[in-house]
Design an enzyme around this catalytic site. Structure first.
Site, PDB file in Angstrom:
ATOM      1  N   HIS A   1       0.828  -1.210   0.000  1.00 24.88           N
ATOM      2  CA  HIS A   1       0.000   0.000   0.000  1.00 24.88           C
ATOM      3  C   HIS A   1       0.863   1.261   0.000  1.00 24.88           C
ATOM      4  O   HIS A   1       0.648   2.176  -0.811  1.00 24.88           O
ATOM      5  CB  HIS A   1      -0.900  -0.031   1.237  1.00 24.88           C
ATOM      6  CG  HIS A   1      -1.737   1.191   1.445  1.00 24.88           C
ATOM      7  ND1 HIS A   1      -3.100   1.206   1.250  1.00 24.88           N
ATOM      8  CD2 HIS A   1      -1.409   2.443   1.861  1.00 24.88           C
ATOM      9  CE1 HIS A   1      -3.577   2.416   1.526  1.00 24.88           C
ATOM     10  NE2 HIS A   1      -2.566   3.186   1.908  1.00 24.88           N
ATOM     11  N   GLU A   2       1.837   1.306   0.889  1.00 28.77           N
ATOM     12  CA  GLU A   2       2.658   2.509   0.997  1.00 28.77           C
ATOM     13  C   GLU A   2       3.541   2.723  -0.228  1.00 28.77           C
ATOM     14  O   GLU A   2       3.766   3.860  -0.650  1.00 28.77           O
ATOM     15  CB  GLU A   2       3.507   2.470   2.268  1.00 28.77           C
ATOM     16  CG  GLU A   2       2.717   2.396   3.562  1.00 28.77           C
ATOM     17  CD  GLU A   2       1.708   3.522   3.729  1.00 28.77           C
ATOM     18  OE1 GLU A   2       1.855   4.578   3.082  1.00 28.77           O
ATOM     19  OE2 GLU A   2       0.773   3.348   4.521  1.00 28.77           O
TER      20      GLU A   2
ATOM     21  N   HIS B   1       1.648   4.541  -2.812  1.00 28.41           N
ATOM     22  CA  HIS B   1       1.740   6.001  -2.655  1.00 28.41           C
ATOM     23  C   HIS B   1       3.082   6.509  -3.177  1.00 28.41           C
ATOM     24  O   HIS B   1       3.137   7.525  -3.881  1.00 28.41           O
ATOM     25  CB  HIS B   1       1.617   6.391  -1.177  1.00 28.41           C
ATOM     26  CG  HIS B   1       0.246   6.260  -0.610  1.00 28.41           C
ATOM     27  ND1 HIS B   1      -0.881   6.768  -1.217  1.00 28.41           N
ATOM     28  CD2 HIS B   1      -0.182   5.679   0.551  1.00 28.41           C
ATOM     29  CE1 HIS B   1      -1.939   6.528  -0.464  1.00 28.41           C
ATOM     30  NE2 HIS B   1      -1.545   5.858   0.611  1.00 28.41           N
TER      31      HIS B   1
END
Length: 317
Positions: free
Chosen positions: A232-233, A236
């Protein structure tokens, strides 16, 4: 990314809305800035470091989203004019430097086998291996370049939640260029947070991903210990927003094939449909706030956006 009970504007340049430039961004011919962002459901888990809004740093405002999107379009158009867009579909190998931050007595240590599993989880996600035929194979692969261990009680014990301590930790330890993924593990208030690619030029030493050490594969964080906080990170870090960015708007996260959702997901509620617009909530998308065992995909549109951001901000730098 999110929190649990554990703890400027850039003017659009004339011509940016040309079909080619927009297609490079998200696969849609008429993407525009987001509007009317929704807050997280009060009962939802918030996968990340709380910011001034009480949520994750990566939960950006409408104004931030508009500014970032305008800059990305501008950069991609410039790359198009230089003939640099041929690399957009190519993916590539990204070197990873994993920083294991521990206390002086070793609390928070992560062994080599676990780090190897974490890199494999990251590669599986970006290869579309968890949902073949549905998830995008981005072409990006991650290679562990180096693991570094840092013993510092102040850094480990919530240090990354403090701006001054976070800066000290990162500036003293970060290595590489814009194309080097630095990951720090520590004990933080939340599960993780990341810098966006457009932030690199203004503050390169702060670039990277921070995760809570308990979220790695086999960690102690219930429902969030399969290593997908990193996936997920890194999404980003590669330029993606949350799937619920913008709430129930047609543009939402500026990716055409992620249906709009009013707010973030908690758990894995099959059939959740929080907006009247077409499509069920993308609860299996890595950029929602679902449990780790619910995550299994990036979409082709998200892949296109990551390729665009990579070319605009990280490739060759």
């Amino acid at each position: 990314m999110f929190q649990t009970n554990k703890r400027v504007p850039v003017a659009l340049v004339a011509g940016l809305l040309a079909a080619g430039a927009i297609t490079l961004l998200d696969g849609s011919p008429a993407a525009t800035a987001v509007s009317s962002a929704e807050c997280v459901d009060e009962n939802s888990a918030a996968r990340g470091r709380p910011g001034s809004s009480g949520h994750e740093r990566n939960e950006i405002s409408d104004a931030q989203a508009a500014e970032m999107n305008a800059d990305l379009r501008k950069k991609v158009m410039e790359a198009n004019q230089r003939g640099g867009v041929a690399a957009l579909a190519a993916g590539g190998t990204i070197n990873v430097v994993f920083h294991v931050v521990t206390t002086a007595d070793g609390k928070g240590s992560i062994d080599a086998a676990t780090i190897a599993k974490q890199i494999q989880v990251l590669n599986d996600g970006f290869a579309g291996a968890e949902a073949p035929g549905v998830a995008a194979n981005t072409g990006f692969t991650f290679a562990l370049q180096e693991t570094r261990y840092h013993k510092d009680d102040s850094w480990f014990n919530g240090g990354a939640d403090n701006a001054t301590t976070e800066r000290a930790m990162k500036t003293q330890t970060r290595v590489g260029t814009a194309s080097t993924l630095n990951i720090w593990s520590a004990d933080i208030d939340g599960f993780g947070f990341a810098t966006f690619p457009s932030w690199y030029s203004g503050d390169p030493k702060m670039d990277g991903v921070v995760i809570d050490y308990a979220t790695v594969p086999g960690g102690s964080e219930v429902n969030f210990n399969l290593g997908k906080t990193v996936t997920h990170e890194v999404g980003h870090w590669m330029g993606l927003w949350h799937t619920f960015q913008g709430g129930c708007t047609k543009t939402n996260d500026e990716v055409a094939d992620t249906p709009a959702q009013k707010s973030s997901t908690s758990g894995c509620p099959e059939g959740r449909d929080s907006c009247r617009l077409a499509g069920l909530d993308p609860i299996h998308n890595y950029m929602d706030y679902s449990f780790d065992d619910c995550y299994n995909q990036f979409t082709p549109g998200q892949n296109t956006r990551m390729q665009s951001a990579w070319t605009a901000y990280r490739s060759g730098k």
